[in-house]
Design an enzyme around this catalytic site. Structure first.
Site, PDB file in Angstrom:
ATOM      1  N   HIS A  66       0.809  -1.216   0.000  1.00 23.24           N
ATOM      2  CA  HIS A  66       0.000   0.000   0.000  1.00 23.24           C
ATOM      3  C   HIS A  66       0.845   1.270   0.000  1.00 23.24           C
ATOM      4  O   HIS A  66       1.939   1.297   0.557  1.00 23.24           O
ATOM      5  CB  HIS A  66      -0.902   0.025   1.235  1.00 23.24           C
ATOM      6  N   TYR A 136       1.399   1.483  13.461  1.00 28.30           N
ATOM      7  CA  TYR A 136       1.941   2.382  12.443  1.00 28.30           C
ATOM      8  C   TYR A 136       1.672   3.814  12.857  1.00 28.30           C
ATOM      9  O   TYR A 136       0.533   4.159  13.170  1.00 28.30           O
ATOM     10  CB  TYR A 136       1.191   2.236  11.113  1.00 28.30           C
TER      11      TYR A 136
END
Length: 187
Positions: A66, A136
């Protein structure tokens, strides 16, 4: 820098493999996951717009690859809090000397490694064990209209996933293979 992060490797321009220093005693330890001053010294631009957690139940699951298109391109600081993953990034920066090259590293709760990923990289991982937790930090807000992805099994990328792939989302499976004229992203 405060000394809470050690640069272990810089495999590509801007990409940094970090070891978080653990401060502990018989009770356990403290490990800083993000420090704005340290990250700024390491190339992080701007603030933190999101902190996301993923939980992946099954070993062999692949998530990725991604990225977000400019002007919403993002840097990420990726850490494995429980379990083990093979974390993979692909340089998609137009004109980069490492364009379409990838780097992979095992991140785990045991090795205290984090990956500081600059803008212009696609990111994904494969779980090597059951019950993995990842966290993240993102430097830009998520924008669905800016979302991009590479097929994690694209032969042009030649990613050698370490174990048999047991799960891949329909979204990740739907990314078309790269064509010879893939322009990359211009930052």
């Amino acid at each position: 820098m405060s000394g809470r992060f050690e640069i272990v490797q810089e495999p590509m321009e801007g990409l940094k493999l970090l070891r978080r220093k653990r401060f502990g005693d018989e009770r356990g330890y403290l490990s800083r996951l993000f420090d704005a001053e340290d990250m700024s010294d390491l190339g992080w631009r701007g603030g933190v717009f999101q902190i996301n957690e993923t939980v992946t139940k099954r070993a062999g699951t692949v998530r990725g690859m991604h990225y977000q298109h400019p002007p919403f391109a993002e840097a990420k600081l990726v850490t494995c809090l429980a379990g083990r993953v093979e974390d993979v990034v692909v340089d998609i920066r137009a004109g980069s000397p490492t364009f379409l090259k990838h780097f992979s590293v095992e991140l785990s709760d045991d090795n205290a490694l984090s990956l500081l990923i600059p803008e212009g990289f696609a990111h994904g991982f494969q779980t090597r064990v059951d019950d993995v937790r990842m966290i993240y930090a993102h430097s830009a807000p998520y924008r669905p209209e800016a979302e991009g992805g590479l097929h994690p099994l694209d032969p042009a990328l030649a990613i050698a996933w370490p174990i048999a792939i047991e799960a891949l989302s329909d979204r990740d499976r739907s990314h078309a293979p790269l064509e010879f004229d893939f322009p990359g992203v211009v930052l």
